[in-house]
Scaffold this active site. Structure first.
Site, PDB file in Angstrom:
ATOM      1  N   ARG A 217      14.247  15.583   2.875  1.00  0.00           N
ATOM      2  CA  ARG A 217      14.933  15.794   1.596  1.00  0.00           C
ATOM      3  C   ARG A 217      16.026  16.858   1.743  1.00  0.00           C
ATOM      4  O   ARG A 217      17.106  16.747   1.156  1.00  0.00           O
ATOM      5  CB  ARG A 217      13.918  16.224   0.531  1.00  0.00           C
ATOM      6  CG  ARG A 217      12.972  15.103   0.152  1.00  0.00           C
ATOM      7  CD  ARG A 217      12.226  15.402  -1.121  1.00  0.00           C
ATOM      8  NE  ARG A 217      11.056  16.239  -0.932  1.00  0.00           N
ATOM      9  CZ  ARG A 217       9.790  15.771  -0.999  1.00  0.00           C
ATOM     10  NH1 ARG A 217       9.562  14.497  -1.229  1.00  0.00           N
ATOM     11  NH2 ARG A 217       8.781  16.590  -0.856  1.00  0.00           N
ATOM     12  N   PHE A 233      12.622   3.572  -4.444  1.00  0.00           N
ATOM     13  CA  PHE A 233      11.219   3.998  -4.365  1.00  0.00           C
ATOM     14  C   PHE A 233      11.184   5.515  -4.582  1.00  0.00           C
ATOM     15  O   PHE A 233      10.685   6.281  -3.754  1.00  0.00           O
ATOM     16  CB  PHE A 233      10.576   3.639  -3.015  1.00  0.00           C
ATOM     17  CG  PHE A 233      10.668   2.187  -2.637  1.00  0.00           C
ATOM     18  CD1 PHE A 233       9.713   1.279  -3.102  1.00  0.00           C
ATOM     19  CD2 PHE A 233      11.683   1.709  -1.818  1.00  0.00           C
ATOM     20  CE1 PHE A 233       9.775  -0.067  -2.747  1.00  0.00           C
ATOM     21  CE2 PHE A 233      11.756   0.374  -1.466  1.00  0.00           C
ATOM     22  CZ  PHE A 233      10.801  -0.521  -1.928  1.00  0.00           C
ATOM     23  N   ASP A 255      12.283   3.108  -9.396  1.00  0.00           N
ATOM     24  CA  ASP A 255      10.868   2.986  -9.049  1.00  0.00           C
ATOM     25  C   ASP A 255      10.225   1.989 -10.005  1.00  0.00           C
ATOM     26  O   ASP A 255      10.697   1.802 -11.129  1.00  0.00           O
ATOM     27  CB  ASP A 255      10.153   4.337  -9.147  1.00  0.00           C
ATOM     28  CG  ASP A 255       8.879   4.398  -8.312  1.00  0.00           C
ATOM     29  OD1 ASP A 255       8.895   5.004  -7.215  1.00  0.00           O
ATOM     30  OD2 ASP A 255       7.858   3.818  -8.749  1.00  0.00           O
ATOM     31  N   ALA A 282      11.901  -2.851  -6.582  1.00  0.00           N
ATOM     32  CA  ALA A 282      13.026  -2.586  -5.680  1.00  0.00           C
ATOM     33  C   ALA A 282      13.512  -3.857  -4.984  1.00  0.00           C
ATOM     34  O   ALA A 282      14.709  -3.997  -4.719  1.00  0.00           O
ATOM     35  CB  ALA A 282      12.622  -1.540  -4.643  1.00  0.00           C
ATOM     36  N   ASP A 300      12.451   4.625   0.691  1.00  0.00           N
ATOM     37  CA  ASP A 300      11.168   5.213   1.125  1.00  0.00           C
ATOM     38  C   ASP A 300       9.993   4.477   0.466  1.00  0.00           C
ATOM     39  O   ASP A 300       9.312   5.027  -0.401  1.00  0.00           O
ATOM     40  CB  ASP A 300      11.153   6.705   0.748  1.00  0.00           C
ATOM     41  CG  ASP A 300       9.893   7.413   1.231  1.00  0.00           C
ATOM     42  OD1 ASP A 300       9.262   6.924   2.186  1.00  0.00           O
ATOM     43  OD2 ASP A 300       9.545   8.455   0.639  1.00  0.00           O
ATOM     44  N   CYS A 340       6.084   4.401   6.134  1.00  0.00           N
ATOM     45  CA  CYS A 340       4.937   5.309   6.263  1.00  0.00           C
ATOM     46  C   CYS A 340       3.665   4.521   6.570  1.00  0.00           C
ATOM     47  O   CYS A 340       2.563   4.999   6.350  1.00  0.00           O
ATOM     48  CB  CYS A 340       4.775   6.157   5.008  1.00  0.00           C
ATOM     49  SG  CYS A 340       4.519   5.213   3.515  1.00  0.00           S
TER      50      CYS A 340
HETATM   51  N1  SAH Z   1      10.429   9.232  -1.745  1.00  0.00           N
HETATM   52  C1  SAH Z   1       9.392   9.663  -2.641  1.00  0.00           C
HETATM   53  C2  SAH Z   1       8.055   9.048  -2.354  1.00  0.00           C
HETATM   54  C3  SAH Z   1       8.014   7.524  -2.468  1.00  0.00           C
HETATM   55  S1  SAH Z   1       6.409   6.881  -2.611  1.00  0.00           S
HETATM   56  C4  SAH Z   1       9.323  11.186  -2.626  1.00  0.00           C
HETATM   57  O1  SAH Z   1       9.960  11.826  -1.770  1.00  0.00           O
HETATM   58  O2  SAH Z   1       8.640  11.761  -3.470  1.00  0.00           O
HETATM   59  C5  SAH Z   1       6.661   5.194  -2.909  1.00  0.00           C
HETATM   60  C6  SAH Z   1       7.035   4.841  -4.350  1.00  0.00           C
HETATM   61  O3  SAH Z   1       7.313   3.442  -4.379  1.00  0.00           O
HETATM   62  C7  SAH Z   1       5.954   5.070  -5.397  1.00  0.00           C
HETATM   63  O4  SAH Z   1       6.469   5.904  -6.395  1.00  0.00           O
HETATM   64  C8  SAH Z   1       5.682   3.673  -5.995  1.00  0.00           C
HETATM   65  O5  SAH Z   1       5.509   3.696  -7.399  1.00  0.00           O
HETATM   66  C9  SAH Z   1       6.955   2.945  -5.650  1.00  0.00           C
HETATM   67  N2  SAH Z   1       6.851   1.480  -5.525  1.00  0.00           N
HETATM   68  C10 SAH Z   1       5.866   0.752  -4.981  1.00  0.00           C
HETATM   69  N3  SAH Z   1       6.193  -0.557  -4.973  1.00  0.00           N
HETATM   70  C11 SAH Z   1       7.426  -0.661  -5.533  1.00  0.00           C
HETATM   71  C12 SAH Z   1       8.313  -1.733  -5.783  1.00  0.00           C
HETATM   72  N4  SAH Z   1       8.005  -2.984  -5.443  1.00  0.00           N
HETATM   73  N5  SAH Z   1       9.501  -1.458  -6.348  1.00  0.00           N
HETATM   74  C13 SAH Z   1       9.845  -0.193  -6.681  1.00  0.00           C
HETATM   75  N6  SAH Z   1       9.037   0.875  -6.462  1.00  0.00           N
HETATM   76  C14 SAH Z   1       7.847   0.647  -5.884  1.00  0.00           C
END
Ligand code: SAH
Length: 396
Positions: A217, A233, A255, A282, A300, A340
């Site tokens: 970040r 995400f 998200d 997404a 992510d 991840c």
């Molecule tokens: N980059 C973030 C962490 C991401 S965690 C940080 O630094 O804090 C992954 C995220 O993806 C979660 O918030 C989850 O709600 C979201 N997510 C899961 N499937 C998704 C989809 N199909 N479309 C959009 N978001 C999604």
């Protein structure tokens, strides 16, 4: 009380199969049922000793009769497993994190990272004065007071929240209800690199915040000046908040979770920055092809591969979202893309990005490899601990 779990007669005794001795000489902490010839002693033991066919002790650690990983090795060879050894490992892990908090601009981070700190099945995260503990094994749960006592001595937290939400806990016959031992509410207002975030461990994903991305970040902040930034995400908007702090021209957080985006709004407000918030899947979002362009795109996603059997499906998912995301990047723009999933290794992830770039019809270069921050160490004996990998890409 806790000490009694360490008495020789309270420990399970596991005899290794002849020919499986290598399992121990490699010091991998996971000893599977398949490597064990016989078990003796109390079934509900917190700890077990592994002995070779001649009866010599070769390893000791946390025991669970419900798991295929029967033993989580803590000591190998002649080293004695004592309460003090576990206390010391917890203390040492906490103290190794000094550098994360030293300059006072960060008060959240991972204090104990399971195998990476020689404490298999234990994760401890700090959110200012709140600690969040995740325990994934029955033996550890029985010894919980020992760990809690050490954390309280070292850190005097306002409280400790036991998240207890790992699916494996049900298999281990452990409670899956969160527990709060502390004053007030288990909610924290943290600082990360001088930026403010609200963290709600009870409601949030993981232990409340994705601490592993802290250093990435910071890189995003350094790259954001005057850029149109898309944070795919986004969860609670952490990358977006950094991008805005780095002088981004615009920030969009996307998200699928409305509560996560609500928290993203709170986090942007805490830092006096603006963004847009899009509740969307997404995969659909990146396909809309309405001509919108971004100069820095962060991708992510959650772990698509939860097990080895999911890897192929996960690879298709990663390729798909990366391919369409690349098409939204302005010529010469940047992308930070992550996986991840522990089951998708760096090599496979690179191949996925290659395939995505090819189909996107873009010229793509790797600028930098990305990984979890330094408070997420990986044991050389347990490479499975390395789950987060990513690339900074230039997309021409
Ligand atoms: N980059 C973030 C962490 C991401 S965690 C940080 O630094 O804090 C992954 C995220 O993806 C979660 O918030 C989850 O709600 C979201 N997510 C899961 N499937 C998704 C989809 N199909 N479309 C959009 N978001 C999604």
């Amino acid at each position: 009380m806790i000490e009694q779990h360490f008495a020789p007669e309270r420990r399970r005794r596991l005899t290794i199969k002849r020919g499986k001795e290598r399992v121990v000489s490699n010091r991998h902490p996971w000893i599977f049922a398949g490597a064990i010839h016989a078990e003796h002693g109390p079934e509900d033991a917190a700890l077990a000793d592994l002995v070779d066919p001649e009866g010599n002790r070769v390893a000791s650690g946390f025991y669970s009769r419900h798991s295929q990983v029967r033993l989580r090795g803590l000591t190998f060879g002649g080293e004695e497993l004592t309460p003090e050894l576990i206390r010391k490992r917890v203390r040492d892990a906490v103290r190794r994190r000094g550098h994360v908090f030293r300059d006072g601009t960060t008060n959240c981070g991972r204090l104990v990272h399971a195998e990476g700190d020689d404490l298999s099945s234990i994760v401890v995260d700090r959110y200012d004065d709140v600690l969040v503990v995740e325990i994934a094994n029955r033996g550890v749960e029985l010894l919980r007071p020992l760990i809690v006592e050490t954390l309280r001595e070292e850190l005097s937290p306002r409280g400790i929240y036991f998240k207890n939400d790992l699916p494996v806990r049900a298999l281990e016959h452990l409670s899956t209800e969160g527990e709060w031992e502390g004053e007030g509410e288990p909610i924290a207002n943290v600082l990360e690199h001088g930026l403010k975030f609200r963290v709600d461990p009870g409601e949030g994903q993981k232990t409340g915040f994705f601490l592993d991305q802290r250093e990435n970040r910071q890189l995003a902040r350094d790259l954001s000046a005057n850029k149109r930034v898309l944070n795919l995400f986004s969860y609670t908007g952490a990358f977006g908040v950094y991008a805005a702090a780095g002088g981004a021209a615009s920030v969009e957080n996307v998200d699928v979770s409305a509560p996560a985006l609500e928290m993203a709004r709170t986090n942007h407000e805490l830092n006096g920055s603006e963004a847009t918030y899009t509740i969307a899947d997404a995969f659909q979002y990146v396909r809309r092809r309405d001509g919108s362009e971004f100069d820095l795109l962060i991708c992510d996603p959650p772990a698509f591969a939860k097990s080895r059997h999911d890897v192929e499906r996960a690879a298709r998912g990663y390729k798909d979202v990366n391919l369409f995301a690349m098409r939204m990047i302005s010529p010469g723009g940047l992308m930070m893309t992550f996986s991840c999933s522990g089951h998708v290794d760096l090599d496979l992830f690179q191949k996925i990005i290659f395939a995505a770039a090819l189909d996107a019809g873009r010229r793509v270069s790797f600028v930098r490899r990305l990984s979890a921050g330094s408070d997420h160490p990986v044991s050389i004996y347990c490479p499975e601990g390395e789950y987060l990998k990513g690339f900074l890409l230039e997309v021409r």
